[in-house]
Write a protein that holds these residues in place. Structure first.
Motif: not given
Length: 443
Positions: A113-124
């Motif tokens: 789950l950490a990998l998924v949400l980290s990707s969202a941060l990068c997208a921001y």
């Protein structure tokens, strides 16, 4: 179960009951974890001072924005499995490898789950903050930091559940702050915002994954194992209310901060987040004090002993007040010189620190409300109250932060936290009372 909201009305009667008054040695023991955490806080304070004095108010504002966001996302990425560990570890028989069979797949699920949400941060960072100039390496920072936060939180809550709060603090805070301060000192005058963020991410990574090297965990066996489909579904099922609660709790801070970041100068972000970091420090210190009673609280709630749970809860409030009540009042009184430690221009943030410390003192009086409801077991109710918290802070921040700036941000955050704690406490009390009545009826 007596209501800690009536703490001052009941205090003399409670203190007169010798069975309810903790021994002086107990308070000394409670102060030790907080003292150890405070020592780490001094290192954290030193690193913050070095960063703010090197980067200045404007550049440090972006640093504080990103570390706050990554920490909040890391807490969400645990999917509530860290608190599930705190709740369940005291109840698990540690023979025949039962504990590691519970922990290893739990950690792996949280990492995914950490990998998924980290990707969202990068997208921001890529699509929203388009005005920032970043190297490709920068986009590894969220992955390193968030995964480190996840492991750090799960391992520390596991140690607290095992009755090792001091070791939990060493792994989660002491090691973290030592690595951070060494990194900052090694950069010296070459420090930039990106290098400071890298140091922060690496410090969490070492704190989280380095914990596997301590004897307690090394003796258990393999720290990570892929969960099978059933285990992963169970993790999602048990953790989803806690995850939803963590998500809304993080959004309750991130949304007002994002509104402030988009509508006001970064100097305000630096000032308000510095005050908020001291507020969070008090919260972390009081959690260190409360961590001593978490195993007892878990077992008392498990056997539905409301009277015992109430005594444990009152003891937690008293210990928190005795250890941290005076420091909170000192920070409130001497807010300006404290803020000036961080560098020129930070003294203007004294008003923010005073308001945060006022809310911190009220929070001390209410006690560990989230942990109480967690032990009682109504995690869905936690998620609901967290949603109300987000609705409150999100709405008010959109309405008030653009015209009034950081002052509105501080009050919105503070009132949202206190409102949620009162709701959690009232429901926990009514729940335990109803369970006690049901238990008496079955006898």
């Amino acid at each position: 179960m007596n209501c800690p909201l009536n703490f001052w009305q009941r205090s003399w009667r409670y203190l007169a009951d010798k069975r309810g008054v903790p021994e002086l040695s107990s308070f000394v023991g409670s102060a030790f974890p907080a003292g150890l955490r405070l020592a780490g806080a001094f290192l954290q304070l030193l690193s913050t001072i070095l960063i703010t004095r090197t980067l200045g108010v404007e550049d440090s504002g972006m640093y504080f924005f990103w570390i706050a966001v990554m920490l909040e996302i890391g807490q969400v990425a645990t999917f509530g499995l860290d608190r599930l560990a705190l709740q369940q570890v005291p109840r698990i028989d540690q023979t025949e490898g039962r504990l590691i069979r519970f922990l290893a797949p739990l950690r792996a699920s949280a990492l995914a789950l950490a990998l998924v949400l980290s990707s969202a941060l990068c997208a921001y960072a890529l699509f929203v903050q388009v005005d920032a100039d970043r190297s490709p390496f920068w986009y590894l920072i969220p992955f390193i930091c968030v995964s480190g936060v996840v492991m750090s939180m799960i391992n520390s809550e596991t140690l607290a559940g095992l009755g090792r709060p001091v070791l939990a603090i060493v792994c989660r805070h002491t090691v973290l702050n030592l690595v951070l301060i060494i990194s900052i000192l090694s950069f010296g005058d070459r420090l930039t915002t990106d290098l400071a963020l890298t140091a922060y991410a690496v410090a969490f990574f070492v704190s989280g994954f380095g914990a596997f090297l301590i004897p307690v965990f090394r003796g258990m066996g393999r720290p990570l194992s892929l969960p099978d489909a059933f285990q992963f579904r169970e993790h999602l099922k048990q953790g989803s209310p806690l995850f939803i609660g963590s998500l809304f709790a993080s959004l309750s801070f991130i949304v007002p901060l994002a509104v402030l970041e988009r509508s006001h100068a970064s100097e305000q972000i630096a000032l308000v987040t510095t005050g908020f970091r001291l507020f969070v420090l008090i919260d972390v210190l009081v959690k260190a004090v409360h961590s001593l009673v978490m195993p007892e609280m878990s077992r008392a709630a498990h056997v539905v002993d409301g009277s015992l749970l109430g005594r444990i809860y009152r003891t937690a409030i008293l210990k928190g007040l005795m250890v941290l009540g005076i420091p909170v009042l000192v920070l409130l009184t001497f807010a300006e010189p404290v803020m000036e430690i961080f560098g020129e221009g930070f003294g203007e943030g004294a008003i923010f620190l005073r308001v945060f410390m006022g809310f911190a003192f009220v929070s001390l009086l209410l006690g560990p409300t989230h942990q109480l409801l967690l032990m009682v077991g109504h995690t869905r109710r936690m998620a609901f109250y967290s949603f109300l918290h987000f609705l409150f802070t999100g709405t008010l921040s959109v309405l008030l932060v653009p015209p009034f700036g950081a002052v509105a941000f501080v009050y919105v955050i503070g009132f949202g936290i206190i409102m949620e704690k009162i709701l959690l406490l009232k429901f926990s009390i009514s729940s335990m009372r109803s369970r006690d009545v049901k238990g008496e009826g079955e006898q």
